[in-house]
Design a protein around this motif. Structure first.
Motif, mmCIF file in Angstrom:
data_model
loop_
_atom_site.group_PDB
_atom_site.id
_atom_site.type_symbol
_atom_site.label_atom_id
_atom_site.label_comp_id
_atom_site.label_asym_id
_atom_site.label_seq_id
_atom_site.Cartn_x
_atom_site.Cartn_y
_atom_site.Cartn_z
ATOM 1 N N LEU A 113 -36.779 103.730 -35.484
ATOM 2 C CA LEU A 113 -35.467 104.362 -35.596
ATOM 3 C C LEU A 113 -35.552 105.875 -35.466
ATOM 4 O O LEU A 113 -34.688 106.488 -34.831
ATOM 5 N N VAL A 114 -36.572 106.488 -36.044
ATOM 6 C CA VAL A 114 -36.747 107.934 -35.899
ATOM 7 C C VAL A 114 -36.903 108.276 -34.420
ATOM 8 O O VAL A 114 -36.283 109.221 -33.919
ATOM 9 N N PHE A 115 -37.708 107.505 -33.716
ATOM 10 C CA PHE A 115 -37.884 107.727 -32.284
ATOM 11 C C PHE A 115 -36.549 107.600 -31.548
ATOM 12 O O PHE A 115 -36.185 108.468 -30.745
ATOM 13 N N LEU A 116 -35.820 106.527 -31.815
ATOM 14 C CA LEU A 116 -34.537 106.303 -31.145
ATOM 15 C C LEU A 116 -33.561 107.446 -31.405
ATOM 16 O O LEU A 116 -32.893 107.942 -30.487
ATOM 17 N N ILE A 117 -33.488 107.875 -32.653
ATOM 18 C CA ILE A 117 -32.564 108.950 -33.031
ATOM 19 C C ILE A 117 -32.938 110.237 -32.310
ATOM 20 O O ILE A 117 -32.083 110.925 -31.748
ATOM 21 N N ARG A 118 -34.222 110.576 -32.288
ATOM 22 C CA ARG A 118 -34.667 111.796 -31.609
ATOM 23 C C ARG A 118 -34.381 111.727 -30.110
ATOM 24 O O ARG A 118 -33.971 112.712 -29.504
ATOM 25 N N MET A 119 -34.588 110.579 -29.512
ATOM 26 C CA MET A 119 -34.336 110.450 -28.083
ATOM 27 C C MET A 119 -32.846 110.557 -27.776
ATOM 28 O O MET A 119 -32.446 111.164 -26.785
ATOM 29 N N ARG A 120 -31.999 109.976 -28.639
ATOM 30 C CA ARG A 120 -30.548 110.097 -28.428
ATOM 31 C C ARG A 120 -30.114 111.549 -28.571
ATOM 32 O O ARG A 120 -29.323 112.043 -27.784
ATOM 33 N N VAL A 121 -30.636 112.248 -29.593
ATOM 34 C CA VAL A 121 -30.296 113.656 -29.791
ATOM 35 C C VAL A 121 -30.694 114.467 -28.560
ATOM 36 O O VAL A 121 -29.999 115.397 -28.168
ATOM 37 N N GLY A 151 -30.641 113.460 -25.571
ATOM 38 C CA GLY A 151 -29.834 113.100 -24.420
ATOM 39 C C GLY A 151 -30.273 111.864 -23.664
ATOM 40 O O GLY A 151 -29.692 111.548 -22.624
ATOM 41 N N MET A 152 -31.268 111.149 -24.152
ATOM 42 C CA MET A 152 -31.671 109.921 -23.452
ATOM 43 C C MET A 152 -30.527 108.916 -23.540
ATOM 44 O O MET A 152 -29.909 108.752 -24.586
ATOM 45 N N THR A 153 -30.252 108.266 -22.432
ATOM 46 C CA THR A 153 -29.139 107.320 -22.392
ATOM 47 C C THR A 153 -29.512 106.019 -23.111
ATOM 48 O O THR A 153 -30.692 105.682 -23.245
ATOM 49 N N MET A 154 -28.495 105.296 -23.525
ATOM 50 C CA MET A 154 -28.738 103.994 -24.150
ATOM 51 C C MET A 154 -29.405 103.053 -23.157
ATOM 52 O O MET A 154 -30.282 102.273 -23.521
ATOM 53 N N SER A 155 -29.014 103.131 -21.909
ATOM 54 C CA SER A 155 -29.630 102.294 -20.885
ATOM 55 C C SER A 155 -31.127 102.572 -20.778
ATOM 56 O O SER A 155 -31.942 101.635 -20.721
ATOM 57 N N ASP A 156 -31.495 103.850 -20.761
ATOM 58 C CA ASP A 156 -32.916 104.203 -20.714
ATOM 59 C C ASP A 156 -33.644 103.760 -21.973
ATOM 60 O O ASP A 156 -34.783 103.296 -21.915
ATOM 61 N N ARG A 184 -27.665 95.682 -32.560
ATOM 62 C CA ARG A 184 -26.858 94.937 -31.572
ATOM 63 C C ARG A 184 -27.310 95.233 -30.145
ATOM 64 O O ARG A 184 -27.259 94.367 -29.283
ATOM 65 N N GLU A 185 -27.725 96.462 -29.908
ATOM 66 C CA GLU A 185 -28.160 96.868 -28.577
ATOM 67 C C GLU A 185 -29.581 96.400 -28.259
ATOM 68 O O GLU A 185 -30.085 96.646 -27.161
ATOM 69 N N GLY A 186 -30.223 95.742 -29.222
ATOM 70 C CA GLY A 186 -31.580 95.230 -28.993
ATOM 71 C C GLY A 186 -32.667 96.269 -29.142
ATOM 72 O O GLY A 186 -33.804 96.043 -28.726
ATOM 73 N N LEU A 187 -32.341 97.396 -29.761
ATOM 74 C CA LEU A 187 -33.307 98.480 -29.906
ATOM 75 C C LEU A 187 -34.087 98.415 -31.211
ATOM 76 O O LEU A 187 -35.182 98.955 -31.306
#
Length: 155
Positions: free
Chosen positions: A86-94, A96-101, A62-65
């Motif tokens: 998805l692995v990249f996204l999950i690691r970046m969220r863990v 602290g990377m913001t959804m906006s970034d 939904r967020e376009g990621l």
């Protein structure tokens, strides 16, 4: 090695520094080394493999990621390339990377090779944030160990 095998190895010991765990992480993120011959996974299988909920995967979509394919019945299908993202996204969220970034980063990726300098700078900035976090967590761990010792225990 199949993408699913790499993900399982990587997630089995997330703190492992063994050569095989590090190699699995790098191989998983390197699009050129993992062949897209593995069969696609449905959302439940992908979520289980990644240790996430189906809701989280749909949220990233939904967020376009993430942009999983759809089969003839309209169900999501996650290819090895989708799983790598998805692995990249999950690691970046863990980390602290913001959804906006993350949204900005994905737009840059989808913009092609000419955006590589900006993407590199984003990763350098993220590395600096992670390094700061590691320092802060190390201090917190040392403080916790001091308190344990002060109560007569040993860490």
């Amino acid at each position: 090695m199949a993408t699913a095998d790499l993900i399982e190895l990587m997630l089995a010991e997330p703190r492992a520094s063994s050569a095989s765990a590090v190699d699995a992480r790098h191989t998983l993120l390197d699009d050129s080394t993992v062949e897209d011959t593995s069969s696609a996974l449905g959302i439940a299988e992908a979520a289980e493999l990644l240790g996430q909920s189906s809701h989280t995967l749909r949220y990233y979509e939904r967020e376009g990621l993430a942009h999983p394919d759809r089969n003839a019945s309209g169900y999501r299908e996650y290819s090895p390339a989708h799983l790598r993202r998805l692995v990249f996204l999950i690691r970046m969220r863990v980390s602290g990377m913001t959804m906006s970034d993350l949204r900005h980063y994905v737009r840059l990726v989808e913009g092609g090779a000419e955006t590589m300098p900006e993407r590199r700078q984003m990763m350098l900035d993220q590395r600096d944030r992670i390094s700061r976090q590691l320092g802060e967590l190390t201090l917190a761990l040392e403080t916790t160990e001091y308190k344990i010792r002060s109560y007569g225990g040993a860490p």
